[in-house]
Design a protein around this motif. Structure first.
Motif, PDB file in Angstrom:
ATOM      1  N   LYS A  24       8.019 -28.418  -8.389  1.00  0.00           N
ATOM      2  CA  LYS A  24       9.106 -29.201  -8.381  1.00  0.00           C
ATOM      3  C   LYS A  24       9.014 -30.415  -9.037  1.00  0.00           C
ATOM      4  CE  LYS A  24      11.186 -27.511  -3.967  1.00  0.00           C
ATOM      5  NZ  LYS A  24      11.133 -27.686  -2.434  1.00  0.00           N
ATOM      6  N   LEU A  25       7.968 -31.132  -8.783  1.00  0.00           N
ATOM      7  CA  LEU A  25       7.466 -32.599  -9.610  1.00  0.00           C
ATOM      8  C   LEU A  25       7.404 -32.096 -10.930  1.00  0.00           C
ATOM      9  CD1 LEU A  25       5.190 -34.173  -6.858  1.00  0.00           C
ATOM     10  CD2 LEU A  25       7.545 -34.456  -7.312  1.00  0.00           C
ATOM     11  N   GLY A  26       6.874 -30.931 -11.147  1.00  0.00           N
ATOM     12  CA  GLY A  26       6.771 -30.721 -12.700  1.00  0.00           C
ATOM     13  C   GLY A  26       8.129 -30.552 -13.501  1.00  0.00           C
ATOM     14  N   ALA A  27       8.695 -29.849 -12.585  1.00  0.00           N
ATOM     15  CA  ALA A  27      10.226 -29.692 -13.322  1.00  0.00           C
ATOM     16  C   ALA A  27      11.007 -30.832 -13.469  1.00  0.00           C
ATOM     17  CB  ALA A  27      11.074 -28.663 -12.562  1.00  0.00           C
ATOM     18  N   GLU A  28      10.846 -32.040 -12.278  1.00  0.00           N
ATOM     19  CA  GLU A  28      11.581 -33.115 -12.571  1.00  0.00           C
ATOM     20  C   GLU A  28      10.997 -33.957 -13.634  1.00  0.00           C
ATOM     21  OE1 GLU A  28      14.197 -34.596 -10.603  1.00  0.00           O
ATOM     22  OE2 GLU A  28      14.443 -32.340 -10.486  1.00  0.00           O
ATOM     23  N   ALA A  29       9.664 -34.008 -13.876  1.00  0.00           N
ATOM     24  CA  ALA A  29       9.304 -34.515 -14.918  1.00  0.00           C
ATOM     25  C   ALA A  29       9.458 -33.948 -16.289  1.00  0.00           C
ATOM     26  CB  ALA A  29       7.513 -34.595 -14.813  1.00  0.00           C
ATOM     27  N   LEU A  30       9.230 -32.872 -16.627  1.00  0.00           N
ATOM     28  CA  LEU A  30       9.505 -32.038 -17.477  1.00  0.00           C
ATOM     29  C   LEU A  30      10.929 -32.301 -18.031  1.00  0.00           C
ATOM     30  CD1 LEU A  30       8.649 -30.281 -20.077  1.00  0.00           C
ATOM     31  CD2 LEU A  30       9.130 -28.336 -18.588  1.00  0.00           C
ATOM     32  N   GLY A  31      11.918 -31.870 -17.142  1.00  0.00           N
ATOM     33  CA  GLY A  31      13.453 -32.253 -17.204  1.00  0.00           C
ATOM     34  C   GLY A  31      13.747 -33.458 -17.766  1.00  0.00           C
ATOM     35  N   THR A  32      13.235 -34.548 -17.242  1.00  0.00           N
ATOM     36  CA  THR A  32      13.613 -35.975 -17.535  1.00  0.00           C
ATOM     37  C   THR A  32      13.036 -36.185 -18.691  1.00  0.00           C
ATOM     38  OG1 THR A  32      13.220 -36.271 -15.109  1.00  0.00           O
ATOM     39  CG2 THR A  32      13.648 -38.058 -16.619  1.00  0.00           C
ATOM     40  N   ALA A  33      11.715 -35.796 -19.326  1.00  0.00           N
ATOM     41  CA  ALA A  33      11.076 -35.856 -20.360  1.00  0.00           C
ATOM     42  C   ALA A  33      11.984 -35.532 -21.523  1.00  0.00           C
ATOM     43  CB  ALA A  33       9.666 -35.395 -20.561  1.00  0.00           C
ATOM     44  N   PHE A  34      12.605 -34.439 -21.307  1.00  0.00           N
ATOM     45  CA  PHE A  34      13.326 -33.637 -22.568  1.00  0.00           C
ATOM     46  C   PHE A  34      14.455 -34.566 -22.419  1.00  0.00           C
ATOM     47  CE2 PHE A  34      10.652 -29.999 -22.881  1.00  0.00           C
ATOM     48  CZ  PHE A  34      10.855 -29.708 -24.381  1.00  0.00           C
ATOM     49  N   ILE A  54       7.818 -41.060 -14.698  1.00  0.00           N
ATOM     50  CA  ILE A  54       6.829 -40.815 -15.708  1.00  0.00           C
ATOM     51  C   ILE A  54       7.453 -39.895 -16.800  1.00  0.00           C
ATOM     52  CG2 ILE A  54       4.519 -39.234 -15.852  1.00  0.00           C
ATOM     53  CD1 ILE A  54       4.014 -40.272 -12.900  1.00  0.00           C
ATOM     54  N   GLY A  55       8.114 -38.789 -16.442  1.00  0.00           N
ATOM     55  CA  GLY A  55       8.790 -38.046 -17.457  1.00  0.00           C
ATOM     56  C   GLY A  55       9.671 -38.796 -18.315  1.00  0.00           C
ATOM     57  N   ALA A  56      10.396 -39.655 -17.973  1.00  0.00           N
ATOM     58  CA  ALA A  56      11.049 -40.450 -18.725  1.00  0.00           C
ATOM     59  C   ALA A  56      10.163 -41.300 -19.859  1.00  0.00           C
ATOM     60  CB  ALA A  56      12.023 -41.468 -17.936  1.00  0.00           C
ATOM     61  N   VAL A  57       9.301 -41.807 -19.144  1.00  0.00           N
ATOM     62  CA  VAL A  57       8.590 -42.931 -20.343  1.00  0.00           C
ATOM     63  C   VAL A  57       7.822 -41.926 -21.297  1.00  0.00           C
ATOM     64  CG1 VAL A  57       6.759 -44.240 -20.385  1.00  0.00           C
ATOM     65  CG2 VAL A  57       8.233 -44.389 -18.797  1.00  0.00           C
ATOM     66  N   ALA A  58       7.206 -40.634 -20.946  1.00  0.00           N
ATOM     67  CA  ALA A  58       6.894 -39.615 -21.784  1.00  0.00           C
ATOM     68  C   ALA A  58       7.830 -39.103 -22.522  1.00  0.00           C
ATOM     69  CB  ALA A  58       6.243 -38.326 -21.097  1.00  0.00           C
ATOM     70  N   ALA A  76      11.222 -37.499  -1.745  1.00  0.00           N
ATOM     71  CA  ALA A  76      12.260 -38.318  -2.731  1.00  0.00           C
ATOM     72  C   ALA A  76      11.427 -39.182  -3.445  1.00  0.00           C
ATOM     73  CB  ALA A  76      13.254 -38.919  -2.008  1.00  0.00           C
ATOM     74  N   GLY A  77      10.317 -39.757  -2.851  1.00  0.00           N
ATOM     75  CA  GLY A  77       9.450 -40.770  -3.325  1.00  0.00           C
ATOM     76  C   GLY A  77       8.605 -40.242  -4.657  1.00  0.00           C
ATOM     77  N   PHE A  78       8.315 -38.972  -4.324  1.00  0.00           N
ATOM     78  CA  PHE A  78       7.544 -38.247  -5.594  1.00  0.00           C
ATOM     79  C   PHE A  78       8.514 -38.002  -6.424  1.00  0.00           C
ATOM     80  CE2 PHE A  78       4.170 -37.390  -2.029  1.00  0.00           C
ATOM     81  CZ  PHE A  78       3.291 -37.955  -2.500  1.00  0.00           C
ATOM     82  N   TYR A  79       9.762 -37.190  -6.161  1.00  0.00           N
ATOM     83  CA  TYR A  79      10.502 -36.944  -7.240  1.00  0.00           C
ATOM     84  C   TYR A  79      10.690 -38.240  -8.139  1.00  0.00           C
ATOM     85  CZ  TYR A  79      12.568 -32.533  -6.047  1.00  0.00           C
ATOM     86  OH  TYR A  79      12.790 -30.907  -5.740  1.00  0.00           O
ATOM     87  N   VAL A  80      11.065 -39.438  -7.546  1.00  0.00           N
ATOM     88  CA  VAL A  80      11.420 -40.601  -8.427  1.00  0.00           C
ATOM     89  C   VAL A  80      10.265 -40.960  -9.299  1.00  0.00           C
ATOM     90  CG1 VAL A  80      11.853 -43.065  -8.279  1.00  0.00           C
ATOM     91  CG2 VAL A  80      13.144 -41.455  -6.703  1.00  0.00           C
ATOM     92  N   ALA A  81       9.035 -40.836  -8.787  1.00  0.00           N
ATOM     93  CA  ALA A  81       7.679 -41.192  -9.553  1.00  0.00           C
ATOM     94  C   ALA A  81       7.690 -40.049 -10.903  1.00  0.00           C
ATOM     95  CB  ALA A  81       6.411 -40.776  -8.758  1.00  0.00           C
ATOM     96  N   ALA A  82       7.993 -38.923 -10.652  1.00  0.00           N
ATOM     97  CA  ALA A  82       7.942 -37.739 -11.540  1.00  0.00           C
ATOM     98  C   ALA A  82       8.877 -38.117 -12.565  1.00  0.00           C
ATOM     99  CB  ALA A  82       7.993 -36.375 -11.003  1.00  0.00           C
ATOM    100  N   GLN A  83      10.135 -38.415 -12.313  1.00  0.00           N
ATOM    101  CA  GLN A  83      11.173 -38.836 -13.282  1.00  0.00           C
ATOM    102  C   GLN A  83      11.080 -39.898 -13.818  1.00  0.00           C
ATOM    103  OE1 GLN A  83      14.210 -39.320 -10.157  1.00  0.00           O
ATOM    104  NE2 GLN A  83      14.467 -37.283  -9.810  1.00  0.00           N
ATOM    105  N   ALA A  91      16.045 -44.313 -13.772  1.00  0.00           N
ATOM    106  CA  ALA A  91      14.757 -43.693 -14.623  1.00  0.00           C
ATOM    107  C   ALA A  91      15.122 -43.780 -16.268  1.00  0.00           C
ATOM    108  CB  ALA A  91      14.421 -42.297 -14.490  1.00  0.00           C
ATOM    109  N   VAL A  92      16.227 -43.596 -16.611  1.00  0.00           N
ATOM    110  CA  VAL A  92      16.917 -43.367 -18.015  1.00  0.00           C
ATOM    111  C   VAL A  92      16.990 -44.776 -18.559  1.00  0.00           C
ATOM    112  CG1 VAL A  92      18.565 -43.177 -19.571  1.00  0.00           C
ATOM    113  CG2 VAL A  92      17.814 -41.244 -18.042  1.00  0.00           C
ATOM    114  N   THR A  93      17.395 -45.680 -17.530  1.00  0.00           N
ATOM    115  CA  THR A  93      17.553 -47.166 -17.993  1.00  0.00           C
ATOM    116  C   THR A  93      16.215 -47.790 -18.197  1.00  0.00           C
ATOM    117  OG1 THR A  93      19.594 -47.141 -16.426  1.00  0.00           O
ATOM    118  CG2 THR A  93      18.512 -49.327 -16.998  1.00  0.00           C
ATOM    119  N   LEU A  94      15.367 -47.729 -17.446  1.00  0.00           N
ATOM    120  CA  LEU A  94      13.677 -48.194 -17.240  1.00  0.00           C
ATOM    121  C   LEU A  94      13.129 -47.707 -18.699  1.00  0.00           C
ATOM    122  CD1 LEU A  94      11.399 -49.697 -16.159  1.00  0.00           C
ATOM    123  CD2 LEU A  94      10.678 -47.379 -14.978  1.00  0.00           C
ATOM    124  N   ALA A  95      13.324 -46.603 -18.890  1.00  0.00           N
ATOM    125  CA  ALA A  95      12.534 -46.109 -20.029  1.00  0.00           C
ATOM    126  C   ALA A  95      13.030 -46.274 -21.422  1.00  0.00           C
ATOM    127  CB  ALA A  95      12.881 -44.361 -19.969  1.00  0.00           C
TER     128      ALA A  95
END
Length: 226
Positions: free
Chosen positions: A6-16, A94-98, A85-92, A174-178
């Motif tokens: 799940k966290l991998g999907a959130e990070a990867l999706g937000t990165a893309f 991280i993915g956004a910055v990546a 939820a906290g882990f989701y936000v962290a993954a998002q 997350a988008v705004t921060l990145a």
């Protein structure tokens, strides 16, 4: 799905998502010949399109939030426990910055640079509350009416909101921060990020309240009329 996936999907999706937002902004700016309107159009269409693709692919894995405001809403609905939820936000985040760094690398831009684009004022703050309200309401109402249509509904909503909101609809903390980390077409000055995020969270919570009142009740079958 286990939490790692799940966290991998959130990070990867937000990165893309961020690679698309920033990368298409750079490409559109370079090809538009100085026309801000054409550049915005070139930024808008890929963003709406990639959201449809990402939510369709990764929705079954993590729910395809890619957005801390959306994660907050599902935690408040008790459909996601707060620790997750906290882990989701962290993954998002991280993915956004990546995703921003990937876009910079693809277009031979400096990897790290703070945006100089000012996005401030009451109109833009209100626009972010409206944009995020509309996004969250779109998700919740479409989930109730026709869950399979959520990817298209979200993609089309963001495509429209790019143009009807003064802020061009960030609608995502997350988008705004990145986007504070890119001094390109889609950037936002880091000093302007906190106010955007606060307004986004307010809009998300208001959408939760309105959706709970307006579209509460049993979910219809997938085959029911819209």
């Amino acid at each position: 799905m286990d939490m790692t996936r799940k966290l991998g999907a959130e990070a990867l999706g937000t990165a893309f998502l961020l690679a698309t937002v920033v990368g298409s902004g750079i490409m559109a700016d370079r090809l538009s010949g100085g026309s801000v309107g054409l550049a915005l159009l070139g930024n808008t269409l890929p963003t709406g399109a990639i959201l449809i693709v990402l939510i369709t692919m990764l929705g079954p894995v993590s729910g395809a939030h890619f957005n801390p405001a959306v994660t907050l809403v599902f935690a408040l609905r008790r459909e996601l426990v707060w620790s997750e939820a906290g882990f989701y936000v962290a993954a998002q985040v991280i993915g956004a910055v990546a995703g921003v760094l990937a876009a910079h690398a693809m277009f031979a831009e400096p990897l790290f640079m703070a945006s100089q684009t000012a996005r401030s004022g009451a109109g833009q703050w209100f626009a972010e509350a409206v944009a995020t309200f509309g996004l969250v309401f779109t998700i919740l109402a479409t989930l109730k009416a026709r869950p399979a249509a959520v990817p298209v509904a979200v993609g089309l909503y963001i495509t429209a909101a790019y143009w009807f909101t003064a802020s061009t609809s960030f609608a995502n903390p997350a988008v705004t921060l990145a986007r504070g980390l890119t001094d390109t077409f889609s950037g936002i000055r880091p000093n302007d990020v906190p106010a955007f995020v606060v307004c986004q969270l307010i809009g998300a919570v208001l959408a939760l309240a309105v959706a709970g009142w307006m579209v509460s009740g049993p979910k219809p079958s997938e085959t029911s009329a819209p």
